[in-house]
Motif scaffolding. Structure first.
Motif, short mmCIF file in Angstrom:
data_model
loop_
_atom_site.label_atom_id
_atom_site.label_comp_id
_atom_site.label_asym_id
_atom_site.label_seq_id
_atom_site.Cartn_x
_atom_site.Cartn_y
_atom_site.Cartn_z
N GLY A 98 -1.62 2.05 -13.82
CA GLY A 98 -0.88 0.94 -13.23
C GLY A 98 -1.79 -0.25 -12.96
N LYS A 99 -1.60 -0.83 -11.80
CA LYS A 99 -2.37 -2.02 -11.42
C LYS A 99 -3.02 -1.82 -10.05
N ASP A 100 -3.56 -0.61 -9.83
CA ASP A 100 -4.18 -0.27 -8.55
C ASP A 100 -3.24 -0.48 -7.38
N GLN A 101 -1.98 -0.15 -7.58
CA GLN A 101 -0.97 -0.32 -6.54
C GLN A 101 -0.58 1.04 -5.95
N LYS A 102 -0.09 0.98 -4.73
CA LYS A 102 0.36 2.17 -4.02
C LYS A 102 1.77 2.56 -4.51
N TRP A 103 1.94 3.83 -4.82
CA TRP A 103 3.21 4.41 -5.24
C TRP A 103 3.45 5.67 -4.43
N HIS A 104 4.64 6.20 -4.53
CA HIS A 104 4.99 7.45 -3.86
C HIS A 104 5.77 8.34 -4.82
N VAL A 105 5.65 9.63 -4.60
CA VAL A 105 6.57 10.59 -5.18
C VAL A 105 7.47 11.02 -4.04
N HIS A 106 8.77 10.95 -4.27
CA HIS A 106 9.77 11.42 -3.31
C HIS A 106 10.43 12.66 -3.87
N LEU A 107 10.53 13.68 -3.06
CA LEU A 107 11.28 14.87 -3.40
C LEU A 107 12.52 14.92 -2.53
#
Length: 179
Positions: A98-107
């Motif tokens: 990506g672009k060094d951005q924060k993401w999340h995995v949601h379950l």
């Protein structure tokens, strides 16, 4: 409930080599934004070839206007809308860039009865292809009190949430595995 492979072997949910149904679930990725609740964020998901890898790409603009603030791609884990027992594994592994951005995995599990409820774990998507490991113990309940029921997972989402701006991620592999 859908039966899955033994826990010692990874369960590849998707390697993005097929542009329609996911490799391991028989279901399709769907793109959602906060527009489902009145927000104004925008996103587009597409299958692409990047650096020799098939990938699902999510590009969008997260806006906090109108009480919004997220974009996501989500995959139901069972074609019949039921749940899957992922307890033989110990977490989720991703190959992303990506672009060094924060993401999340949601379950989302059978305990998630409201659209805003989920179990969340964060990661950073670096500029080069990289592996990300999210043990189930890292997932925190969001707006519910029940512990993560790994024997009853319905959906996995990859989400940019809460930070305004242009976002971009490419995902080349998603799997349940033991570490």
């Amino acid at each position: 409930m859908t039966e899955t492979a033994p826990g010692n072997q990874p369960w590849c949910l998707d390697d993005f080599t097929r542009p329609t149904a996911a490799t391991g679930t028989g279901t399709a990725w769907r793109c959602f934004t906060d527009q489902v609740m009145g927000g104004v964020s925008r996103a587009r998901a597409s299958h692409e070839q990047l650096g020799g890898s098939a990938a699902l790409c999510l590009k969008g603009e997260v806006s906090l206007a109108n009480n919004g603030g997220f974009v996501q791609v989500a995959l139901d884990l069972s074609p019949d809308g039921g749940f899957v027992d992922v307890s033989p594994w110990s977490g989720v592994a991703l190959t992303v860039r990506g672009k060094d951005q924060k993401w999340h995995v949601h379950l989302r599990t059978v305990d998630c009865r409201r659209p805003w409820q989920s179990y969340r774990a964060g990661f950073t998507a670096p500029r080069e292809w990289s592996g990300v490991w999210l043990p189930f113990s890292a997932f925190e309940a969001h707006r519910l009190d029940a512990p993560l029921a790994t024997d009853a997972v319905r959906r996995l989402g990859i989400v940019a949430i809460g930070a305004p701006g242009t976002v971009e991620i490419a995902v080349a592999r998603v799997e349940m595995c033991a570490r």
